[in-house]
Each structure stands twice: as structure tokens, then as C-alpha cells.
Write a protein that holds these residues in place. Sequence first.
Motif, PDB file in Angstrom:
ATOM      1  N   LYS A 213      41.728  70.356 -30.617  1.00  0.00           N
ATOM      2  CA  LYS A 213      43.107  69.701 -30.935  1.00  0.00           C
ATOM      3  C   LYS A 213      43.553  69.963 -32.530  1.00  0.00           C
ATOM      4  N   ASP A 214      42.517  70.132 -33.497  1.00  0.00           N
ATOM      5  CA  ASP A 214      42.811  70.213 -34.746  1.00  0.00           C
ATOM      6  C   ASP A 214      42.893  71.907 -35.180  1.00  0.00           C
ATOM      7  N   GLY A 215      42.515  72.843 -34.172  1.00  0.00           N
ATOM      8  CA  GLY A 215      42.792  74.259 -34.194  1.00  0.00           C
ATOM      9  C   GLY A 215      41.411  74.992 -34.579  1.00  0.00           C
ATOM     10  N   ASN A 216      40.315  74.298 -34.465  1.00  0.00           N
ATOM     11  CA  ASN A 216      39.305  74.796 -35.077  1.00  0.00           C
ATOM     12  C   ASN A 216      38.738  75.586 -33.861  1.00  0.00           C
ATOM     13  N   ARG A 217      38.208  77.031 -34.175  1.00  0.00           N
ATOM     14  CA  ARG A 217      37.907  78.004 -33.060  1.00  0.00           C
ATOM     15  C   ARG A 217      36.437  77.525 -32.683  1.00  0.00           C
ATOM     16  N   ILE A 218      36.281  77.185 -31.414  1.00  0.00           N
ATOM     17  CA  ILE A 218      35.066  76.885 -30.868  1.00  0.00           C
ATOM     18  C   ILE A 218      34.022  77.967 -30.269  1.00  0.00           C
ATOM     19  N   GLY A 219      34.843  78.931 -29.612  1.00  0.00           N
ATOM     20  CA  GLY A 219      34.179  80.271 -29.187  1.00  0.00           C
ATOM     21  C   GLY A 219      35.210  80.978 -28.315  1.00  0.00           C
ATOM     22  N   ASP A 220      34.716  81.930 -27.595  1.00  0.00           N
ATOM     23  CA  ASP A 220      35.697  82.869 -26.748  1.00  0.00           C
ATOM     24  C   ASP A 220      35.051  82.705 -25.507  1.00  0.00           C
ATOM     25  N   SER A 221      36.107  82.240 -24.505  1.00  0.00           N
ATOM     26  CA  SER A 221      35.649  82.139 -22.947  1.00  0.00           C
ATOM     27  C   SER A 221      36.504  82.967 -22.064  1.00  0.00           C
ATOM     28  N   LYS A 222      35.583  83.578 -21.177  1.00  0.00           N
ATOM     29  CA  LYS A 222      35.933  84.370 -20.212  1.00  0.00           C
ATOM     30  C   LYS A 222      36.787  83.450 -19.057  1.00  0.00           C
ATOM     31  N   ILE A 223      36.060  82.494 -18.962  1.00  0.00           N
ATOM     32  CA  ILE A 223      36.596  81.300 -17.685  1.00  0.00           C
ATOM     33  C   ILE A 223      38.058  80.807 -18.104  1.00  0.00           C
ATOM     34  N   ALA A 224      38.457  80.695 -19.348  1.00  0.00           N
ATOM     35  CA  ALA A 224      39.675  80.243 -19.690  1.00  0.00           C
ATOM     36  C   ALA A 224      40.612  81.615 -19.606  1.00  0.00           C
ATOM     37  N   ALA A 225      40.033  82.788 -20.000  1.00  0.00           N
ATOM     38  CA  ALA A 225      40.846  84.027 -19.562  1.00  0.00           C
ATOM     39  C   ALA A 225      41.298  84.169 -18.522  1.00  0.00           C
ATOM     40  N   PRO A 303      28.346  77.374 -20.582  1.00  0.00           N
ATOM     41  CA  PRO A 303      27.314  76.659 -20.808  1.00  0.00           C
ATOM     42  C   PRO A 303      27.371  76.629 -22.446  1.00  0.00           C
ATOM     43  N   GLU A 304      27.158  77.906 -22.967  1.00  0.00           N
ATOM     44  CA  GLU A 304      27.044  77.785 -24.580  1.00  0.00           C
ATOM     45  C   GLU A 304      28.196  77.291 -25.453  1.00  0.00           C
ATOM     46  N   ILE A 305      29.344  77.148 -24.735  1.00  0.00           N
ATOM     47  CA  ILE A 305      30.538  76.465 -25.455  1.00  0.00           C
ATOM     48  C   ILE A 305      30.488  74.989 -25.148  1.00  0.00           C
ATOM     49  N   GLN A 306      29.987  74.616 -23.869  1.00  0.00           N
ATOM     50  CA  GLN A 306      29.498  73.160 -23.588  1.00  0.00           C
ATOM     51  C   GLN A 306      28.758  72.745 -24.805  1.00  0.00           C
ATOM     52  N   GLU A 307      27.489  73.469 -24.750  1.00  0.00           N
ATOM     53  CA  GLU A 307      26.333  73.173 -25.737  1.00  0.00           C
ATOM     54  C   GLU A 307      27.087  72.940 -27.201  1.00  0.00           C
ATOM     55  N   ARG A 308      27.914  73.850 -27.823  1.00  0.00           N
ATOM     56  CA  ARG A 308      28.472  73.919 -29.102  1.00  0.00           C
ATOM     57  C   ARG A 308      29.416  72.790 -29.287  1.00  0.00           C
ATOM     58  N   CYS A 309      29.973  72.561 -28.140  1.00  0.00           N
ATOM     59  CA  CYS A 309      30.994  70.915 -28.252  1.00  0.00           C
ATOM     60  C   CYS A 309      30.070  69.989 -28.452  1.00  0.00           C
ATOM     61  N   LYS A 310      28.986  69.704 -27.772  1.00  0.00           N
ATOM     62  CA  LYS A 310      27.996  68.610 -27.821  1.00  0.00           C
ATOM     63  C   LYS A 310      27.349  68.556 -29.191  1.00  0.00           C
ATOM     64  N   GLN A 311      27.584  69.556 -29.914  1.00  0.00           N
ATOM     65  CA  GLN A 311      26.820  69.502 -31.266  1.00  0.00           C
ATOM     66  C   GLN A 311      27.954  68.975 -32.372  1.00  0.00           C
ATOM     67  N   LEU A 312      29.092  69.043 -32.017  1.00  0.00           N
ATOM     68  CA  LEU A 312      30.055  68.716 -33.227  1.00  0.00           C
ATOM     69  C   LEU A 312      30.074  66.978 -33.212  1.00  0.00           C
ATOM     70  N   PRO A 313      30.471  66.587 -34.480  1.00  0.00           N
ATOM     71  CA  PRO A 313      30.310  64.990 -34.712  1.00  0.00           C
ATOM     72  C   PRO A 313      31.255  64.460 -33.884  1.00  0.00           C
ATOM     73  N   ASN A 314      32.356  64.966 -33.341  1.00  0.00           N
ATOM     74  CA  ASN A 314      33.349  64.071 -32.239  1.00  0.00           C
ATOM     75  C   ASN A 314      33.321  65.125 -31.262  1.00  0.00           C
ATOM     76  N   PRO A 315      32.439  65.368 -30.244  1.00  0.00           N
ATOM     77  CA  PRO A 315      32.573  66.155 -29.280  1.00  0.00           C
ATOM     78  C   PRO A 315      33.976  66.223 -28.404  1.00  0.00           C
ATOM     79  N   PRO A 316      34.600  67.313 -28.269  1.00  0.00           N
ATOM     80  CA  PRO A 316      36.057  67.219 -27.771  1.00  0.00           C
ATOM     81  C   PRO A 316      35.703  67.262 -26.337  1.00  0.00           C
ATOM     82  N   THR A 317      36.523  66.973 -25.188  1.00  0.00           N
ATOM     83  CA  THR A 317      36.332  67.017 -23.894  1.00  0.00           C
ATOM     84  C   THR A 317      37.303  67.991 -23.361  1.00  0.00           C
ATOM     85  N   VAL A 318      38.425  68.299 -24.187  1.00  0.00           N
ATOM     86  CA  VAL A 318      39.308  69.518 -23.725  1.00  0.00           C
ATOM     87  C   VAL A 318      39.443  70.630 -24.779  1.00  0.00           C
ATOM     88  N   LEU A 319      39.597  71.557 -24.581  1.00  0.00           N
ATOM     89  CA  LEU A 319      39.845  72.702 -25.473  1.00  0.00           C
ATOM     90  C   LEU A 319      41.096  73.287 -24.885  1.00  0.00           C
TER      91      LEU A 319
END
Length: 325
Positions: A213-225, A303-319
Motif C-alpha cells: 500500500k506504500d508503493g514498495n515493490r515486493i516482487g514480480d508475480s506471474k499469477i497477478a499478470a 510461495p516466494e512472494i508470500q515468504e517475502r511478505c512474512k519477513q516484513l515488519p508488518n506483513p501485508p495481506t494484500v498487494l
Amino acid sequence: MALDLNTNKLRINIDEPRWDQSTYWGRAKHFFVTTNPLNLLCTSKELERAREVVTKHRKGENVPGLTEDDLWTAKHVYDSAFHPDTGEKMVLIGRMSAQVPMNMTITGCMMTFYKTTKAVVFWQWFNQSFNAIVNYSNRSGDSPISVQQLGTSYVLATSGALATALGLNSLVKRAPPLIGRFVPFAAVAAANCINIPMMRSKEVSDGVPVIDKDGNRIGDSKIAAKQGIGSVVLSRILMASPGMIFPPIIMDRLERRGFLSRYPMAGAPLQVIMCGICLTFATPMCCALFPQKSSIAVSQLEPEIQERCKQLPNPPTVLYYNKGL
């Protein structure tokens, strides 16, 4: 609003749409302005003036006497003619403001001249050629379309549309006349299902950026594409639906009553006009069906994007990601 921006020291973010994009009607207002055919009538001088206003405002420079309404008018005119990434002036028929007049003409003619093979081949080819120009004119500056990709998409979409149209025409020869009038719609829908995924195949193979939500790039997703491409295909088909469903029904009734036999030259103009009325509303309203900045639950991503989110201070539930047009 007639407030002078220079006097009141207001800074407006014109890189975001004027209306709230979290609501359907906010998105619809944005696309009604973006696809306004009247923007095609702007002279070169007016376009350059709009570019100057937008450029100066982005640099923080003052434009004497500029009001908020003036700024947004200049921004909308600028967006109607210049590429958002490269800043180059787009070819006239490739602009979003040309969508309604061009599509109403092409669609009306496709539905009028659908019985002979030569007419079907010509108008399906013409339609896909126009689509190729639009796709190239509105290509992404970050992920440019290669000539090979554009050519492959063009050939496959044209072949798919022709195969669908000619195949269905042969199947519906003994069907009621109204059924035959819907063949061009089936061909256009088939072409969209081929053309859009092909044009955006790089997104499917590499993924699209997903941000928090703050515009920080978490990764690249083929599923979102894939989700974004699916929503675009659906909106494009729905966009064509009113203009390719209602006019055939009306024309079939006119044919039954003998109107078209008495006035055979009226067929094409009537269908073009009816398509124009439908597309004037269907184009912006269907573009607004899905937010440009679409959301996707983290649990649905790789899964790799989910893991990256879990490692963040406030893990987002939506990207979020850009679904495209």
C-alpha cells in the motif's frame, strides 16, 4: 474550481486520476474523459500548450493564471495524445480518444458486410490491423513490445478471427438470419482471447511488479499478470458486446419489415450510428469495471512472494499491481 494555483500555492498530483479510483463511478468518470472523441479535434497548438502546462507543473514551475480546472483540462488533453512513458505524440488513430469513432466504423461495417468471404476477410483484417496500431501506440515504456511480438500477435489474432468468422458463417447458413448477424461478435471475442495474451506474453513469463500500500515493490508475480490479463480480456469482450448484440437485433427486425429492401443503402450508416451510441458508453464503463491498480491477496501469490511478505515488519495481506488496459 476557479482557484488560482499560483496564488494559493496548491500542488496537485496530476500523476493520479482526478477522481477516486476505488469507486466504480470514479473510474468511469476518468475513462469518460480519457476516451472523449472531442480530444481528437485539438489542434497541434492546443496539444503543445497542454504539454507545456503539464511539464511545468511537474517541475514545480508556475504557470500564470492557471486554475485547478485549467490544469486538469490540460492533463486530460495531454493524456489523450502523448504516450505516458515516452512522452511522444501518438499517431491519431492509435489514441484512446479515437477508440469510439474508429471502432464504431469498423464494427458497423463488420456487421453489415458479413455474408461474403471477401468482406469478412477484409474487415477482420482491417480490425486487427487497427488493434495492432492501438497496441503499439499504447505500449508500455518499461516493457516495450518487440516487432516480432507485435507481428506474431497480429498474425495469430487475424487468423483466429478469420477462422472463427468463416467457420461459423459456413455453419449458420441454414440457421435463422439473426444468428448469422452475431458471427462478427464471436470473431472479435476470439481475437481478443488470442491478441491480448500474446501482446502481454512477457508479463506472463516474467511477472508484473506487485507492491504494498506504500508503493514498495515486493516482487514480480506471474499469477497477478494472468489475473490482470484475464480481467482485460473480459472487459474488452464486454466492451464490444452492446454494439455487436443490440444493432443486429434491430437490423433483423428492420429486414423482416422490408425496410432494408426498400432502403438498401441505409444498412451500413444505421449500424455505424447504433454502434457509436453503444460504444460511447460501453467503452469507458467497461474500462472502469476493474481498478487500474488492482489488488490480489498475498495468499494467492507465489510461495516466494508470500515468504517475502512474512519477513516484513508488518506483513501485508494484500498487494497491488497494474492490470493494464
